[in-house]
Design an enzyme around this catalytic site. Sequence first.
Site, PDB file in Angstrom:
ATOM      1  N   SER A  42      -9.361 -16.577   2.657  1.00 23.04           N
ATOM      2  CA  SER A  42      -9.156 -15.216   2.174  1.00 23.04           C
ATOM      3  C   SER A  42      -9.629 -15.086   0.721  1.00 23.04           C
ATOM      4  O   SER A  42     -10.788 -15.313   0.422  1.00 23.04           O
ATOM      5  CB  SER A  42      -7.675 -14.841   2.327  1.00 23.04           C
ATOM      6  N   LYS A  64       1.822  10.366  -1.526  1.00 28.84           N
ATOM      7  CA  LYS A  64       2.453   9.615  -2.621  1.00 28.84           C
ATOM      8  C   LYS A  64       3.464   8.597  -2.117  1.00 28.84           C
ATOM      9  O   LYS A  64       3.723   7.583  -2.765  1.00 28.84           O
ATOM     10  CB  LYS A  64       3.128  10.589  -3.602  1.00 28.84           C
TER      11      LYS A  64
END
Length: 285
Positions: free
Chosen positions: A113, A165
Amino acid sequence: MFKNLSDFIKWLGDHFKGMLFLLILLIVFMPTSESKLKPANLQEIRLTGPIMDADKVLKEIDKAKKDNDIKGVLFNVNSPGGAVPPSIEICHAIKELKEKKPVIAYASGIMASGSYYASIYANKIIANPGSIVGSIGVIMEAPNLRELMEKVGVGTQVVKAGEYKEAGTPTREWTPKEREELERLTKDTYELFVSDVAKARGLDVNNSSAYADAHIFSSKRAKETGLIDEIATKSRAKEEITSLAKVKNPIWKEKDKLESFFEELSSKSILKLQSYFYGLKSTVF
């Protein structure tokens, strides 16, 4: 000397600080060999454990880049990856370093990764025969604590401006629009990852399913897919960077003894935790 175990434990507790102080003095003032009087011409930089902050590694890379005595760098990686921004920071720092002097990335354990991302621009990637390489993918996750919070009797109060949000909140299930927004963000990051790997390694971005898709490879399969260049041990990686750097008499840079002592102590603790948690994860694959 000690009547029983409790006496020994008490004595160890009373004298531990003094013993530690003497050990540090011994490390600091231990005589160095004559070879250390000559300036080092090769350096090993380690990337160990989860990547959450890049400052320490970036500082080492920058020093190596500016040190005219250092002719080549061995980038020793044993990390399961981590956060996206610091991984990219290290990736580009290695790229800039390579423009000044050769860099060999060595997978000494796990190069997966983010830590693979950090290594892609090295001149060559060499992996230990038993190493794990790949996991080119991106994940975003959060627990859904709604039922637990209801049982405990805890609620949330939210005031927000902007539809997305609260995307990623752990206090409830995500709405379809929030999930779509987060999936778009994850996809964008994944496409950047794949694009950079393909560019750095000379791979076909349209055939990314062969080397990306978060596949986890043995060193043998990683070489077959083009993610690494060679399967070998650390001694071979050192020979390769010595050759690329055109160094006839290799002298490896050593860290300050006190710094090295505490770093080694810290690294061992991190690796023990890493091996434990990675072991739990590996049962899923």
